[in-house]
Design a protein around this motif. Structure first.
Motif, PDB file in Angstrom:
ATOM      1  N   ASN A   1      41.324  27.557  42.146  1.00  0.00           N
ATOM      2  CA  ASN A   1      40.159  27.316  41.304  1.00  0.00           C
ATOM      3  C   ASN A   1      40.007  28.421  40.269  1.00  0.00           C
ATOM      4  O   ASN A   1      40.763  29.378  40.237  1.00  0.00           O
ATOM      5  N   GLU A   2      39.015  28.285  39.445  1.00  0.00           N
ATOM      6  CA  GLU A   2      38.771  29.221  38.349  1.00  0.00           C
ATOM      7  C   GLU A   2      38.534  30.645  38.855  1.00  0.00           C
ATOM      8  O   GLU A   2      38.991  31.608  38.242  1.00  0.00           O
ATOM      9  N   THR A   3      37.857  30.793  39.974  1.00  0.00           N
ATOM     10  CA  THR A   3      37.594  32.121  40.541  1.00  0.00           C
ATOM     11  C   THR A   3      38.894  32.796  40.951  1.00  0.00           C
ATOM     12  O   THR A   3      39.097  33.984  40.678  1.00  0.00           O
ATOM     13  N   ASP A   4      39.795  32.048  41.599  1.00  0.00           N
ATOM     14  CA  ASP A   4      41.099  32.596  41.970  1.00  0.00           C
ATOM     15  C   ASP A   4      41.853  33.059  40.729  1.00  0.00           C
ATOM     16  O   ASP A   4      42.438  34.143  40.710  1.00  0.00           O
ATOM     17  N   MET A   5      41.852  32.233  39.702  1.00  0.00           N
ATOM     18  CA  MET A   5      42.599  32.571  38.497  1.00  0.00           C
ATOM     19  C   MET A   5      42.020  33.801  37.810  1.00  0.00           C
ATOM     20  O   MET A   5      42.764  34.613  37.273  1.00  0.00           O
ATOM     21  N   GLU A   6      40.722  33.950  37.844  1.00  0.00           N
ATOM     22  CA  GLU A   6      40.108  35.135  37.245  1.00  0.00           C
ATOM     23  C   GLU A   6      40.518  36.389  38.012  1.00  0.00           C
ATOM     24  O   GLU A   6      40.797  37.433  37.409  1.00  0.00           O
ATOM     25  N   GLN A   7      40.589  36.315  39.339  1.00  0.00           N
ATOM     26  CA  GLN A   7      41.043  37.454  40.145  1.00  0.00           C
ATOM     27  C   GLN A   7      42.509  37.781  39.844  1.00  0.00           C
ATOM     28  O   GLN A   7      42.868  38.945  39.695  1.00  0.00           O
ATOM     29  N   TYR A   8      43.347  36.761  39.745  1.00  0.00           N
ATOM     30  CA  TYR A   8      44.758  36.985  39.400  1.00  0.00           C
ATOM     31  C   TYR A   8      44.865  37.626  38.025  1.00  0.00           C
ATOM     32  O   TYR A   8      45.633  38.556  37.816  1.00  0.00           O
ATOM     33  N   ARG A   9      44.096  37.099  37.081  1.00  0.00           N
ATOM     34  CA  ARG A   9      44.134  37.635  35.717  1.00  0.00           C
ATOM     35  C   ARG A   9      43.758  39.108  35.699  1.00  0.00           C
ATOM     36  O   ARG A   9      44.416  39.921  35.059  1.00  0.00           O
ATOM     37  N   LYS A  10      42.710  39.471  36.411  1.00  0.00           N
ATOM     38  CA  LYS A  10      42.273  40.871  36.455  1.00  0.00           C
ATOM     39  C   LYS A  10      43.353  41.770  37.037  1.00  0.00           C
ATOM     40  O   LYS A  10      43.584  42.876  36.548  1.00  0.00           O
ATOM     41  N   GLN A  11      44.027  41.302  38.084  1.00  0.00           N
ATOM     42  CA  GLN A  11      45.053  42.119  38.720  1.00  0.00           C
ATOM     43  C   GLN A  11      46.328  42.192  37.882  1.00  0.00           C
ATOM     44  O   GLN A  11      47.069  43.164  37.975  1.00  0.00           O
ATOM     45  N   LEU A  12      46.592  41.176  37.075  1.00  0.00           N
ATOM     46  CA  LEU A  12      47.805  41.141  36.268  1.00  0.00           C
ATOM     47  C   LEU A  12      47.618  41.716  34.869  1.00  0.00           C
ATOM     48  O   LEU A  12      48.592  41.909  34.148  1.00  0.00           O
ATOM     49  N   PHE A  13      46.380  41.995  34.484  1.00  0.00           N
ATOM     50  CA  PHE A  13      46.116  42.400  33.110  1.00  0.00           C
ATOM     51  C   PHE A  13      46.809  43.702  32.735  1.00  0.00           C
ATOM     52  O   PHE A  13      47.100  43.933  31.573  1.00  0.00           O
ATOM     53  N   THR A  14      47.117  44.544  33.705  1.00  0.00           N
ATOM     54  CA  THR A  14      47.839  45.786  33.392  1.00  0.00           C
ATOM     55  C   THR A  14      49.296  45.497  33.031  1.00  0.00           C
ATOM     56  O   THR A  14      49.916  46.259  32.294  1.00  0.00           O
TER      57      THR A  14
END
Length: 123
Positions: free
Chosen positions: A34-47
């Motif tokens: 879901n959108e919440t999972d993707m936001e968490q992945y995005r935050k962790q991958l943003f570096t």
């Protein structure tokens, strides 16, 4: 296999980052993402990635895209889906069945394609 993105060290993030580096995109299949999972992945991958685009084609098929190469691949995958939907629509029209649902899917896929065409990735 269901995964829930949680802050902290998730071994899936390492696998996801590797796939994104290699292919430029990653496909998520299943309704449990879901959108919440993707936001968490995005935050962790943003570096690791300066550009992360999340595209949801339907409830079961979602893509994370990080570069032009990944965008172009996903666009080709969508073109294949569009061709299948158009054939289905033609078959339904010939048999006298309503094509409204298939037309809705075609319209959605065309909107996603248009959005992806104008998505730019900076280096």
């Amino acid at each position: 296999m269901e995964r829930n993105a949680m802050p902290g060290l998730d071994p899936f993030i390492t696998v996801l980052a590797e796939k994104l580096h290699i292919h430029g995109y990653y496909a998520f299949y299943g309704e449990h993402y879901n959108e919440t999972d993707m936001e968490q992945y995005r935050k962790q991958l943003f570096t690791s990635f300066s550009n992360i685009v999340w595209v949801e084609l339907d409830a079961r098929k979602k893509y994370m895209i990080v570069d032009h190469r990944g965008r172009n691949t996903v666009m080709k995958l969508i073109e294949g889906m569009l061709n299948t939907r158009r054939t289905l629509k033609a078959n339904q029209a010939m048999s006298g069945t309503s094509t409204m649902d298939v037309q809705r899917e075609i319209t959605h896929l065309m909107q996603v394609m248009r959005m992806l065409q104008f998505t730019t990735f900076r280096r």
